[in-house]
Design an enzyme around this catalytic site. Structure first.
Site, PDB file in Angstrom:
ATOM      1  N   GLY A 108      11.639 -28.192   2.207  1.00 63.66           N
ATOM      2  CA  GLY A 108      11.801 -27.909   3.629  1.00 63.66           C
ATOM      3  C   GLY A 108      13.137 -28.374   4.186  1.00 63.66           C
ATOM      4  N   SER A 142      11.609 -25.799  -3.233  1.00 59.44           N
ATOM      5  CA  SER A 142      10.243 -25.325  -2.957  1.00 59.44           C
ATOM      6  C   SER A 142       9.640 -24.613  -4.165  1.00 59.44           C
ATOM      7  CB  SER A 142      10.255 -24.365  -1.766  1.00 59.44           C
ATOM      8  OG  SER A 142      10.679 -23.082  -2.185  1.00 59.44           O
ATOM      9  N   CYS A 143       8.334 -24.423  -4.088  1.00 57.83           N
ATOM     10  CA  CYS A 143       7.610 -23.714  -5.155  1.00 57.83           C
ATOM     11  C   CYS A 143       8.196 -22.322  -5.376  1.00 57.83           C
ATOM     12  CB  CYS A 143       6.131 -23.622  -4.791  1.00 57.83           C
ATOM     13  SG  CYS A 143       5.850 -23.289  -3.047  1.00 57.83           S
ATOM     14  N   ASN A 144       8.582 -21.650  -4.305  1.00 59.28           N
ATOM     15  CA  ASN A 144       9.107 -20.283  -4.443  1.00 59.28           C
ATOM     16  C   ASN A 144      10.470 -20.273  -5.105  1.00 59.28           C
ATOM     17  OD1 ASN A 144       6.899 -18.962  -3.145  1.00 59.28           O
ATOM     18  ND2 ASN A 144       7.604 -19.873  -1.258  1.00 59.28           N
ATOM     19  N   ASP A 166      -0.596 -22.285   3.212  1.00 60.11           N
ATOM     20  CA  ASP A 166      -1.504 -23.288   3.744  1.00 60.11           C
ATOM     21  C   ASP A 166      -2.186 -22.658   4.962  1.00 60.11           C
ATOM     22  OD1 ASP A 166      -0.519 -25.011   1.823  1.00 60.11           O
ATOM     23  OD2 ASP A 166       1.026 -25.813   3.143  1.00 60.11           O
ATOM     24  N   GLY A 170      17.010 -17.450  -2.627  1.00 59.14           N
ATOM     25  CA  GLY A 170      18.056 -17.058  -3.585  1.00 59.14           C
ATOM     26  C   GLY A 170      19.224 -18.046  -3.568  1.00 59.14           C
TER      27      GLY A 170
HETATM   28  N1  LIG Z   1       2.752 -26.801   1.265  1.00 58.53           N
HETATM   29  C1  LIG Z   1       3.357 -26.274   0.203  1.00 58.53           C
HETATM   30  O1  LIG Z   1       2.805 -25.397  -0.496  1.00 58.53           O
HETATM   31  C2  LIG Z   1       4.711 -26.757  -0.188  1.00 58.53           C
HETATM   32  C3  LIG Z   1       5.487 -27.575   0.621  1.00 58.53           C
HETATM   33  N2  LIG Z   1       6.740 -27.969   0.204  1.00 58.53           N
HETATM   34  C4  LIG Z   1       7.584 -28.849   1.014  1.00 58.53           C
HETATM   35  O2  LIG Z   1       7.027 -30.180   0.949  1.00 58.53           O
HETATM   36  C5  LIG Z   1       7.284 -30.873   2.173  1.00 58.53           C
HETATM   37  C6  LIG Z   1       5.952 -31.333   2.742  1.00 58.53           C
HETATM   38  O3  LIG Z   1       5.197 -30.183   3.086  1.00 58.53           O
HETATM   39  P1  LIG Z   1       3.599 -30.182   3.198  1.00 58.53           P
HETATM   40  O4  LIG Z   1       3.007 -31.154   2.247  1.00 58.53           O
HETATM   41  O5  LIG Z   1       3.181 -28.764   3.146  1.00 58.53           O
HETATM   42  O6  LIG Z   1       3.415 -30.743   4.685  1.00 58.53           O
HETATM   43  P2  LIG Z   1       2.022 -31.169   5.396  1.00 58.53           P
HETATM   44  O7  LIG Z   1       2.170 -30.805   6.825  1.00 58.53           O
HETATM   45  O8  LIG Z   1       0.842 -30.687   4.629  1.00 58.53           O
HETATM   46  O9  LIG Z   1       2.017 -32.771   5.247  1.00 58.53           O
HETATM   47  C7  LIG Z   1       2.931 -33.595   5.903  1.00 58.53           C
HETATM   48  C8  LIG Z   1       2.217 -34.841   6.375  1.00 58.53           C
HETATM   49  O10 LIG Z   1       3.181 -35.713   6.987  1.00 58.53           O
HETATM   50  C9  LIG Z   1       2.686 -36.091   8.279  1.00 58.53           C
HETATM   51  N3  LIG Z   1       3.775 -36.497   9.150  1.00 58.53           N
HETATM   52  C10 LIG Z   1       4.349 -35.818  10.194  1.00 58.53           C
HETATM   53  N4  LIG Z   1       5.324 -36.563  10.752  1.00 58.53           N
HETATM   54  C11 LIG Z   1       5.371 -37.730  10.050  1.00 58.53           C
HETATM   55  C12 LIG Z   1       6.165 -38.899  10.138  1.00 58.53           C
HETATM   56  N5  LIG Z   1       7.139 -39.029  11.069  1.00 58.53           N
HETATM   57  N6  LIG Z   1       5.947 -39.914   9.270  1.00 58.53           N
HETATM   58  C13 LIG Z   1       4.974 -39.819   8.327  1.00 58.53           C
HETATM   59  N7  LIG Z   1       4.192 -38.730   8.189  1.00 58.53           N
HETATM   60  C14 LIG Z   1       4.384 -37.693   9.035  1.00 58.53           C
HETATM   61  C15 LIG Z   1       1.911 -34.869   8.730  1.00 58.53           C
HETATM   62  O11 LIG Z   1       1.070 -35.153   9.813  1.00 58.53           O
HETATM   63  P3  LIG Z   1       0.767 -33.937  10.882  1.00 58.53           P
HETATM   64  O12 LIG Z   1      -0.034 -32.909  10.100  1.00 58.53           O
HETATM   65  O13 LIG Z   1       0.001 -34.585  11.973  1.00 58.53           O
HETATM   66  O14 LIG Z   1       2.122 -33.409  11.298  1.00 58.53           O
HETATM   67  C16 LIG Z   1       1.147 -34.545   7.452  1.00 58.53           C
HETATM   68  O15 LIG Z   1       0.040 -35.381   7.255  1.00 58.53           O
HETATM   69  C17 LIG Z   1       8.067 -29.887   3.067  1.00 58.53           C
HETATM   70  O16 LIG Z   1       9.439 -30.114   2.867  1.00 58.53           O
HETATM   71  C18 LIG Z   1       7.654 -28.519   2.508  1.00 58.53           C
HETATM   72  O17 LIG Z   1       8.604 -27.527   2.786  1.00 58.53           O
HETATM   73  C19 LIG Z   1       7.191 -27.609  -1.028  1.00 58.53           C
HETATM   74  C20 LIG Z   1       6.450 -26.826  -1.872  1.00 58.53           C
HETATM   75  C21 LIG Z   1       5.180 -26.312  -1.488  1.00 58.53           C
HETATM   76  O1  LIG Z   2       4.990 -23.730   1.920  1.00 62.74           O
HETATM   77  C1  LIG Z   2       6.070 -24.290   1.730  1.00 62.74           C
HETATM   78  O2  LIG Z   2       6.712 -25.007   2.634  1.00 62.74           O
HETATM   79  P1  LIG Z   2       6.317 -25.040   4.175  1.00 62.74           P
HETATM   80  O3  LIG Z   2       4.933 -25.621   4.228  1.00 62.74           O
HETATM   81  O4  LIG Z   2       7.371 -25.942   4.780  1.00 62.74           O
HETATM   82  O5  LIG Z   2       6.398 -23.612   4.680  1.00 62.74           O
HETATM   83  C2  LIG Z   2       6.765 -24.166   0.402  1.00 62.74           C
HETATM   84  O6  LIG Z   2       7.708 -25.195   0.282  1.00 62.74           O
HETATM   85  C3  LIG Z   2       7.472 -22.846   0.329  1.00 62.74           C
HETATM   86  O7  LIG Z   2       8.661 -22.985   1.000  1.00 62.74           O
HETATM   87  P2  LIG Z   2       9.794 -21.853   0.972  1.00 62.74           P
HETATM   88  O8  LIG Z   2       9.427 -20.833   2.009  1.00 62.74           O
HETATM   89  O9  LIG Z   2      10.982 -22.653   1.358  1.00 62.74           O
HETATM   90  O10 LIG Z   2       9.911 -21.286  -0.404  1.00 62.74           O
END
Ligand SMILES: NC(=O)C1=CN([C@@H]2O[C@H](COP(=O)(O)OP(=O)(O)OC[C@H]3O[C@@H](n4cnc5c(N)ncnc54)[C@H](OP(=O)(O)O)[C@@H]3O)[C@@H](O)[C@H]2O)C=CC1
Ligand SMILES: O=C(OP(=O)(O)O)[C@H](O)COP(=O)(O)O
Length: 211
Positions: free
Chosen positions: A110, A139-141, A171, A195
């Site tokens: 992200g 990211s996964c993509n 999600d 890309g």
């Molecule tokens: N989801 C996916 O499939 C993928 C995600 N990513 C990347 O991974 C990263 C995390 O994404 P993802 O796991 O989906 O995010 P989520 O929203 O699922 O999880 C993030 C967590 O962090 C919490 N949070 C928000 N603000 C803070 C803070 N200041 N301090 C501590 N915790 C906080 C959120 O709470 P709240 O929900 O209340 O905001 C939530 O519990 C991003 O960069 C995303 O782009 C990469 C690959 C795949």
């Molecule tokens: O679901 C994701 O992130 P997101 O929860 O921040 O959208 C994955 O990191 C995919 O991200 P991408 O759209 O950057 O390939």
């Protein structure tokens, strides 16, 4: 033994925490979040040490009966490395804190490449990540693009690549944000960011490819 902190216990953070817990040479020093609902209860059940990112979060966690070990700074003090799994743009804001505390950090897809200056995908550039202070796991993509093109390139089957990514899942609570791109919701900008992102992992291998 290295002590690793996880900031953000969401979709990615809960998986990272479990993975750390399985390593022989790492110890999960704790997880830090702002949530107090069922998501953090998974960490409670697994007996992970829980830290609150804000005072309000600490108050909410305590009102839900969650034992809070301290705040984010307390967690960082007992950690050698932090894996920041907070939502996009939050992790970038935390970078100043990590630098100030002189702690190594890993961010996720992200955030922008410039936030760490190094973007990581194990198959491509594991070696170049050794001893760095920071990296960003793409990211996964983006990883799917790298894995596909790297296999083709190694087999000498790749001259150039032009791809369309169809994302068939997201999600559920983010489905309104365009997560199922090019299936039901078309990507509006070409090239999409994945890309150029792939090129940031492996500029030499990918430099000959048009976006
Ligand atoms: N989801 C996916 O499939 C993928 C995600 N990513 C990347 O991974 C990263 C995390 O994404 P993802 O796991 O989906 O995010 P989520 O929203 O699922 O999880 C993030 C967590 O962090 C919490 N949070 C928000 N603000 C803070 C803070 N200041 N301090 C501590 N915790 C906080 C959120 O709470 P709240 O929900 O209340 O905001 C939530 O519990 C991003 O960069 C995303 O782009 C990469 C690959 C795949
Ligand atoms: O679901 C994701 O992130 P997101 O929860 O921040 O959208 C994955 O990191 C995919 O991200 P991408 O759209 O950057 O390939």
């Amino acid at each position: 033994m290295k002590n690793i902190a996880v900031i953000g216990y969401g979709v990615i953070g809960k998986r990272v925490a479990d993975a750390i817990n399985l390593q022989d040479d790492m110890k999960l020093s704790g997880v830090c979040d702002i949530i107090s609902d069922w998501r953090i209860q998974n960490a409670v059940r697994k007996k992970y040490d829980i830290y609150a990112a804000t005072q309000e979060a600490e108050d909410r966690m305590k009102s839900e009966g969650i034992s809070v070990k301290g705040d984010m700074h307390d967690l960082l003090k007992k950690s050698d490395l932090v894996v920041d799994c907070t939502p996009k743009k939050i992790a970038a804001q935390n970078v100043a804190i990590y630098k100030e505390q002189n702690i190594k950090f890993i961010l996720h897809g992200g955030e922008k490449h410039e936030t760490t200056g190094h973007s990581f995908s194990a198959e491509n550039n594991y070696q170049s990540a050794l001893n760095l202070d920071a990296t960003r796991v793409v990211s996964c993509n983006t990883t799917s693009i790298l894995r596909t093109l790297t296999a083709l390139k190694r087999a000498n089957l790749l001259d150039y690549a032009r791809g369309t990514l169809l994302r068939r899942a997201t999600d559920p609570w983010e489905s309104h944000l365009g997560g199922i791109m090019n299936t039901m919701v078309p990507e509006k900008d070409i090239p999409s960011h994945q890309g150029p992102d792939a090129k940031s992992v492996d500029p030499i291998w990918m430099s000959s490819l048009p976006q």
